[in-house]
Motif scaffolding. Structure first.
Motif, PDB file in Angstrom:
ATOM      1  N   SER A 191       0.731  -1.180  -0.387  1.00  6.27           N
ATOM      2  CA  SER A 191       0.049   0.065  -0.173  1.00  6.27           C
ATOM      3  C   SER A 191       0.981   1.014   0.255  1.00  6.27           C
ATOM      4  O   SER A 191       1.799   1.545   1.127  1.00  6.27           O
ATOM      5  N   ASP A 192       0.669   1.762  -1.109  1.00  2.80           N
ATOM      6  CA  ASP A 192       1.215   3.443  -1.497  1.00  2.80           C
ATOM      7  C   ASP A 192       1.226   4.544   0.040  1.00  2.80           C
ATOM      8  O   ASP A 192      -0.071   4.700   0.030  1.00  2.80           O
ATOM      9  N   GLN A 193       2.092   4.524   0.842  1.00  2.00           N
ATOM     10  CA  GLN A 193       1.842   5.675   1.984  1.00  2.00           C
ATOM     11  C   GLN A 193       2.433   6.663   2.347  1.00  2.00           C
ATOM     12  O   GLN A 193       2.424   7.548   2.826  1.00  2.00           O
ATOM     13  N   SER A 194       3.328   6.910   1.003  1.00  2.00           N
ATOM     14  CA  SER A 194       3.742   7.873   0.592  1.00  2.00           C
ATOM     15  C   SER A 194       3.226   9.700   0.990  1.00  2.00           C
ATOM     16  O   SER A 194       3.569  10.304   1.276  1.00  2.00           O
ATOM     17  N   ASP A 195       1.660   9.835   0.868  1.00  2.00           N
ATOM     18  CA  ASP A 195       1.384  11.031   1.086  1.00  2.00           C
ATOM     19  C   ASP A 195       0.305  11.467   2.109  1.00  2.00           C
ATOM     20  O   ASP A 195      -0.264  12.291   2.527  1.00  2.00           O
ATOM     21  N   ALA A 196       0.754   9.859   3.194  1.00  2.00           N
ATOM     22  CA  ALA A 196      -0.112   9.659   4.535  1.00  2.00           C
ATOM     23  C   ALA A 196       1.521  10.260   5.561  1.00  2.00           C
ATOM     24  O   ALA A 196       0.597  10.439   7.061  1.00  2.00           O
ATOM     25  N   TRP A 197       2.764  10.177   5.911  1.00  2.00           N
ATOM     26  CA  TRP A 197       3.132   9.924   6.428  1.00  2.00           C
ATOM     27  C   TRP A 197       4.047  11.238   5.959  1.00  2.00           C
ATOM     28  O   TRP A 197       4.424  11.714   5.193  1.00  2.00           O
ATOM     29  N   ALA A 198       4.742  12.073   7.444  1.00  2.00           N
ATOM     30  CA  ALA A 198       5.559  12.767   7.673  1.00  2.00           C
ATOM     31  C   ALA A 198       6.775  12.508   8.574  1.00  2.00           C
ATOM     32  O   ALA A 198       6.622  11.628   9.495  1.00  2.00           O
ATOM     33  N   LEU A 199       7.955  12.891   7.580  1.00  2.00           N
ATOM     34  CA  LEU A 199       9.094  12.089   8.354  1.00  2.00           C
ATOM     35  C   LEU A 199      10.224  13.592   8.522  1.00  2.00           C
ATOM     36  O   LEU A 199      10.787  13.732   7.469  1.00  2.00           O
ATOM     37  N   MET A 200      10.436  13.234   9.600  1.00  2.00           N
ATOM     38  CA  MET A 200      11.896  14.518  10.052  1.00  2.00           C
ATOM     39  C   MET A 200      13.334  13.159  10.733  1.00  2.00           C
ATOM     40  O   MET A 200      12.706  12.711  11.414  1.00  2.00           O
ATOM     41  N   ARG A 201      13.603  14.106  10.297  1.00  2.00           N
ATOM     42  CA  ARG A 201      15.368  14.032  11.163  1.00  2.00           C
ATOM     43  C   ARG A 201      15.840  14.793  12.076  1.00  2.00           C
ATOM     44  O   ARG A 201      15.717  15.709  11.591  1.00  2.00           O
ATOM     45  N   LEU A 202      14.973  14.184  13.842  1.00  2.00           N
ATOM     46  CA  LEU A 202      16.685  14.658  14.555  1.00  2.00           C
ATOM     47  C   LEU A 202      17.642  14.227  15.000  1.00  2.00           C
ATOM     48  O   LEU A 202      17.459  13.691  15.373  1.00  2.00           O
ATOM     49  N   GLU A 203      18.722  15.720  14.859  1.00  2.00           N
ATOM     50  CA  GLU A 203      19.708  15.208  14.858  1.00  2.00           C
ATOM     51  C   GLU A 203      21.126  16.441  15.718  1.00  2.00           C
ATOM     52  O   GLU A 203      20.689  17.320  15.714  1.00  2.00           O
ATOM     53  N   GLY A 204      21.870  15.743  16.196  1.00  2.00           N
ATOM     54  CA  GLY A 204      23.207  16.722  16.731  1.00  2.00           C
ATOM     55  C   GLY A 204      23.166  15.735  18.665  1.00  2.00           C
ATOM     56  O   GLY A 204      22.037  15.547  18.808  1.00  2.00           O
ATOM     57  N   ALA A 205      23.947  16.543  18.940  1.00  2.00           N
ATOM     58  CA  ALA A 205      24.175  16.403  20.662  1.00  2.00           C
ATOM     59  C   ALA A 205      22.802  17.103  21.269  1.00  2.00           C
ATOM     60  O   ALA A 205      22.428  17.944  20.908  1.00  2.00           O
ATOM     61  N   GLY A 206      22.097  15.769  22.390  1.00  2.00           N
ATOM     62  CA  GLY A 206      20.839  17.103  23.194  1.00  2.00           C
ATOM     63  C   GLY A 206      19.782  16.464  22.443  1.00  2.00           C
ATOM     64  O   GLY A 206      18.901  16.398  22.744  1.00  2.00           O
ATOM     65  N   GLY A 207      19.851  15.639  21.322  1.00  2.00           N
ATOM     66  CA  GLY A 207      18.568  14.546  20.509  1.00  2.00           C
ATOM     67  C   GLY A 207      17.998  13.608  21.087  1.00  2.00           C
ATOM     68  O   GLY A 207      16.800  13.849  21.125  1.00  2.00           O
ATOM     69  N   GLU A 208      18.632  12.910  22.081  1.00  2.00           N
ATOM     70  CA  GLU A 208      18.218  11.952  23.074  1.00  2.00           C
ATOM     71  C   GLU A 208      17.358  12.960  24.196  1.00  2.00           C
ATOM     72  O   GLU A 208      15.907  12.207  24.571  1.00  2.00           O
ATOM     73  N   ASP A 209      17.748  13.812  24.947  1.00  2.00           N
ATOM     74  CA  ASP A 209      16.980  14.959  25.248  1.00  2.00           C
ATOM     75  C   ASP A 209      16.211  15.324  24.955  1.00  2.00           C
ATOM     76  O   ASP A 209      14.618  15.607  25.949  1.00  2.00           O
ATOM     77  N   VAL A 210      15.967  15.699  23.738  1.00  2.00           N
ATOM     78  CA  VAL A 210      14.734  16.974  22.818  1.00  2.00           C
ATOM     79  C   VAL A 210      13.733  15.219  23.262  1.00  2.00           C
ATOM     80  O   VAL A 210      12.886  15.383  23.614  1.00  2.00           O
ATOM     81  N   LEU A 211      14.004  13.466  22.615  1.00  2.00           N
ATOM     82  CA  LEU A 211      12.747  13.350  22.522  1.00  2.00           C
ATOM     83  C   LEU A 211      11.973  12.476  24.081  1.00  2.00           C
ATOM     84  O   LEU A 211      11.010  12.079  23.796  1.00  2.00           O
ATOM     85  N   ALA A 212      13.280  12.199  24.742  1.00  2.00           N
ATOM     86  CA  ALA A 212      12.945  11.715  26.019  1.00  2.00           C
ATOM     87  C   ALA A 212      11.845  13.430  27.046  1.00  2.00           C
ATOM     88  O   ALA A 212      11.169  12.285  27.710  1.00  2.00           O
ATOM     89  N   ARG A 213      11.816  14.283  26.401  1.00  2.00           N
ATOM     90  CA  ARG A 213      10.589  14.831  26.572  1.00  2.00           C
ATOM     91  C   ARG A 213       9.232  14.675  26.382  1.00  2.00           C
ATOM     92  O   ARG A 213       8.217  15.359  26.691  1.00  2.00           O
ATOM     93  N   LEU A 214       9.237  13.907  25.342  1.00  2.00           N
ATOM     94  CA  LEU A 214       8.110  13.693  24.548  1.00  2.00           C
ATOM     95  C   LEU A 214       7.560  12.127  23.868  1.00  2.00           C
ATOM     96  O   LEU A 214       6.590  12.083  24.105  1.00  2.00           O
ATOM     97  N   THR A 215       8.740  11.005  24.591  1.00  2.00           N
ATOM     98  CA  THR A 215       8.399   9.912  24.558  1.00  2.00           C
ATOM     99  C   THR A 215       8.883   9.044  25.736  1.00  2.00           C
ATOM    100  O   THR A 215       9.842   9.362  26.123  1.00  2.00           O
TER     101      THR A 215
END
Length: 184
Positions: free
Chosen positions: A96-120
């Motif tokens: 199933s083509d899902q190309s228009d159904a998803w947003a894909l982002m890249r979070l990168e850099g020192a502190g990225g884990e800390d950023v995500l830890a606040r949300l997941t």
């Protein structure tokens, strides 16, 4: 007649850089859901390998080669990012083509884990959630697929309709982590 203009899910929202962390949009050529038929996981995996050089991933993992990756997204299913799949795979799996159904982002850099830890609630410790690991979890109040793609890099998939909210939540977390780092 109205002229429609194609836009990516995060058009006008990204890139963002706060402190040492950047958030950018990833726009693969295609995103395809692949769900092998009952008892056909191995056969579909071999067919995917023959056609595209990658196999289906184990639960909680990803596989990839060059610009194409397969990421686990749940029991008996994966998403293939980066190339349109060979139609012959439909003999072994529902595609199933899902190309228009998803947003894909890249979070990168020192502190990225800390950023995500606040949300997941995922344990993002690199000794636990290593490169190639994938989890389907929450990002704030949204469903998301989170993959570690490097030592200090994550890819985050949310439904396209949640792109603006995801960017907002991630940017607020980035600002909070940056402000805290500045106090040290």
């Amino acid at each position: 007649m109205v002229d429609l203009i194609a836009k990516t899910p995060c058009a006008g929202l990204l890139p963002i850089e706060v402190g040492a962390v950047t958030l950018t949009e990833v726009t693969p050529e295609a995103i395809t859901s692949i769900m092998p038929y009952e008892g056909k996981w191995e056969v579909a995996s071999e067919a995917l390998k023959s056609a595209h050089g990658i196999t289906l991933p184990a639960p909680g993992r990803s596989t990839g080669k060059g610009d194409i990756r397969a990421i686990w997204t749940g029991a008996g299913q994966a998403m293939v990012l980066g190339a349109r799949l060979d139609a012959g795979l439909s003999a072994h799996a529902a595609l199933s083509d899902q190309s228009d159904a998803w947003a894909l982002m890249r979070l990168e850099g020192a502190g990225g884990e800390d950023v995500l830890a606040r949300l997941t609630p995922i344990d993002l410790n690199p000794g636990v959630f290593k490169r190639g690991h994938v989890a389907r979890s929450l990002l704030g109040h949204m469903n998301a697929v989170i993959a570690r793609v490097g030592a200090e890099a994550f890819e985050i998939m949310v439904f396209r309709s949640m792109a603006r909210t995801a960017v907002h939540e991630l940017e607020e977390a980035m600002k909070s982590v940056s402000a805290r780092a500045a106090l040290r």
